[in-house]
Design an enzyme around this catalytic site. Structure first.
Site, PDB file in Angstrom:
ATOM      1  N   LYS A  27       0.981  -1.186   0.188  1.00  0.00           N
ATOM      2  CA  LYS A  27      -0.096  -0.148  -0.164  1.00  0.00           C
ATOM      3  C   LYS A  27       0.691   1.355   0.024  1.00  0.00           C
ATOM      4  O   LYS A  27       0.928   1.952   1.110  1.00  0.00           O
ATOM      5  CB  LYS A  27      -1.117   0.059   1.160  1.00  0.00           C
ATOM      6  CG  LYS A  27      -1.967  -1.196   1.209  1.00  0.00           C
ATOM      7  CD  LYS A  27      -2.992  -1.154   2.154  1.00  0.00           C
ATOM      8  CE  LYS A  27      -4.000  -2.142   2.426  1.00  0.00           C
ATOM      9  NZ  LYS A  27      -3.470  -3.385   2.699  1.00  0.00           N
ATOM     10  N   ASP A  82       3.513   7.954  -1.086  1.00  0.00           N
ATOM     11  CA  ASP A  82       4.697   8.797  -0.760  1.00  0.00           C
ATOM     12  C   ASP A  82       4.668  10.018  -1.880  1.00  0.00           C
ATOM     13  O   ASP A  82       3.882  10.066  -2.808  1.00  0.00           O
ATOM     14  CB  ASP A  82       5.880   7.946  -0.742  1.00  0.00           C
ATOM     15  CG  ASP A  82       6.930   8.858   0.253  1.00  0.00           C
ATOM     16  OD1 ASP A  82       6.904   9.884   0.125  1.00  0.00           O
ATOM     17  OD2 ASP A  82       7.378   7.843   1.149  1.00  0.00           O
ATOM     18  N   ILE A  83       5.817  10.700  -2.071  1.00  0.00           N
ATOM     19  CA  ILE A  83       5.883  11.537  -3.039  1.00  0.00           C
ATOM     20  C   ILE A  83       6.307  11.033  -4.319  1.00  0.00           C
ATOM     21  O   ILE A  83       6.517   9.688  -4.285  1.00  0.00           O
ATOM     22  CB  ILE A  83       7.062  12.760  -2.650  1.00  0.00           C
ATOM     23  CG1 ILE A  83       8.382  11.834  -2.554  1.00  0.00           C
ATOM     24  CG2 ILE A  83       6.508  13.710  -1.474  1.00  0.00           C
ATOM     25  CD1 ILE A  83       9.582  12.869  -2.302  1.00  0.00           C
ATOM     26  N   ARG A 109     -15.925 -13.226   3.664  1.00  0.00           N
ATOM     27  CA  ARG A 109     -16.277 -13.943   4.784  1.00  0.00           C
ATOM     28  C   ARG A 109     -17.188 -15.046   4.462  1.00  0.00           C
ATOM     29  O   ARG A 109     -18.412 -14.500   4.185  1.00  0.00           O
ATOM     30  CB  ARG A 109     -17.005 -13.063   5.967  1.00  0.00           C
ATOM     31  CG  ARG A 109     -15.866 -12.197   6.528  1.00  0.00           C
ATOM     32  CD  ARG A 109     -14.916 -12.877   7.258  1.00  0.00           C
ATOM     33  NE  ARG A 109     -13.701 -12.035   7.883  1.00  0.00           N
ATOM     34  CZ  ARG A 109     -12.698 -11.778   7.423  1.00  0.00           C
ATOM     35  NH1 ARG A 109     -12.400 -12.016   6.183  1.00  0.00           N
ATOM     36  NH2 ARG A 109     -11.672 -11.121   8.006  1.00  0.00           N
TER      37      ARG A 109
HETATM   38  O1  C5P Z   1      -8.212 -11.694   7.284  1.00  0.00           O
HETATM   39  P1  C5P Z   1      -8.844 -10.804   6.444  1.00  0.00           P
HETATM   40  O2  C5P Z   1      -9.500 -11.981   5.287  1.00  0.00           O
HETATM   41  O3  C5P Z   1      -9.618  -9.647   7.120  1.00  0.00           O
HETATM   42  O4  C5P Z   1      -7.548 -10.229   5.461  1.00  0.00           O
HETATM   43  C1  C5P Z   1      -7.727  -9.364   4.605  1.00  0.00           C
HETATM   44  C2  C5P Z   1      -6.559  -8.907   3.971  1.00  0.00           C
HETATM   45  O5  C5P Z   1      -6.769  -7.900   2.703  1.00  0.00           O
HETATM   46  C3  C5P Z   1      -5.514  -8.326   4.774  1.00  0.00           C
HETATM   47  O6  C5P Z   1      -4.218  -8.692   4.628  1.00  0.00           O
HETATM   48  C4  C5P Z   1      -5.788  -6.647   4.678  1.00  0.00           C
HETATM   49  O7  C5P Z   1      -4.422  -6.024   4.695  1.00  0.00           O
HETATM   50  C5  C5P Z   1      -6.153  -6.819   3.096  1.00  0.00           C
HETATM   51  N1  C5P Z   1      -6.654  -5.561   2.716  1.00  0.00           N
HETATM   52  C6  C5P Z   1      -7.946  -5.180   3.136  1.00  0.00           C
HETATM   53  N2  C5P Z   1      -8.804  -4.102   2.741  1.00  0.00           N
HETATM   54  C7  C5P Z   1      -8.102  -3.499   1.765  1.00  0.00           C
HETATM   55  C8  C5P Z   1      -6.903  -3.806   1.029  1.00  0.00           C
HETATM   56  C9  C5P Z   1      -6.296  -4.830   1.521  1.00  0.00           C
HETATM   57  O8  C5P Z   1      -8.661  -5.999   3.983  1.00  0.00           O
HETATM   58  N3  C5P Z   1      -8.875  -2.322   1.208  1.00  0.00           N
END
Ligand code: C5P
Length: 234
Positions: A67, A70-71, A181
């Site tokens: 993620k 930065d500049i 989920r």
């Molecule tokens: O454990 P879980 O299924 O919540 O993990 C989701 C993953 O997706 C994490 O690694 C989180 O950093 C990443 N992520 C997120 N939402 C975003 C970008 C990345 O949950 N917008």
């Protein structure tokens, strides 16, 4: 137009564990059951970037979820250094200037740059608190449009915004959705969520799933069940 993906290709597992030994164990177990290994900030702080290189060197698809923001000069140079190391995906916060800078660092690499639109752990109240007046969906769609215009490979958004993003940007951008989920599992800190079938049905290309797989008593069974749900999604 992007090439079609198998159900397994479309499952990205987030290796959000404290150390590389645990991540390697999980990767060894899940190889062949998921399409992509995602290494994020937690693991990056404990040797995860070297592990990312090793996994990519062994022929696995690796997503570096750093993620970047930065500049412009720093973002361009960071992408120049990442490009050509065999990673499949790298994330940049979807600010237009940062995305332009990232694309400028890509050269001829086939690294897919993904713009992180609005974190799936944020809801409307969190955006107001951060000083935004747009709803999550409006801001996601605006940033997805900017990602398209700046030449990014794709975007990250919640499953709840996939249909609106697809309607705005068409098929040219890969859409990656965390906040996934399976029915009945813990939401944790995620606030804008959907089931795997519903995220795929809305038009997502890839699903990112972390804790429902990595904290399951049987990570392989959990991953296989999600792949089956992706395969049977409408
Ligand atoms: O454990 P879980 O299924 O919540 O993990 C989701 C993953 O997706 C994490 O690694 C989180 O950093 C990443 N992520 C997120 N939402 C975003 C970008 C990345 O949950 N917008």
């Amino acid at each position: 137009m992007a090439t079609p993906l198998s159900a397994r290709d479309r499952l990205i597992v987030a290796l959000d564990v404290a150390d590389c030994a645990s991540a390697e164990r999980l990767a060894g177990m899940l190889a062949g059951h998921v399409g992509v290994f995602k290494i994020g900030l937690e693991l990056a702080m404990s040797g995860g970037i070297d592990l990312a290189r090793e996994l990519a060197g062994d022929g696995h698809k690796v997503f570096l979820d750093l993620k970047l923001l930065d500049i412009s000069n720093t973002v361009t140079k960071a992408v120049e250094n990442a490009a050509g190391q065999g990673f499949a995906f790298l994330t940049i916060h979807a600010y237009p200037a940062a995305m332009r800078a990232a694309v400028a660092g890509l050269g001829n690499s086939d690294l897919c740059l993904l713009g992180v639109t609005v974190l799936t752990s944020l809801n409307a109240a969190d955006l107001v608190e951060a000083g935004y007046s747009d709803s999550p969906e409006a801001l996601v769609v605006k940033r997805a449009q900017a990602a398209r215009e700046t030449g990014m490979g794709g975007i990250v958004c919640s499953p709840q915004e996939v249909a609106a993003v697809r309607a705005r940007v068409g098929d040219g951008l890969r859409i990656v959705t965390p906040g996934v989920r399976p029915a009945g599992s813990d939401t944790g800190d995620q606030k804008r969520i959907a089931t795997p079938a519903s995220a795929i049905g809305s038009g997502a290309d890839y699903l990112v799933v972390g804790r429902p797989i990595t904290q399951s008593a049987d990570p392989i069974e959990a991953a296989d069940a999600i792949v089956a749900e992706i395969a049977s999604a409408p």
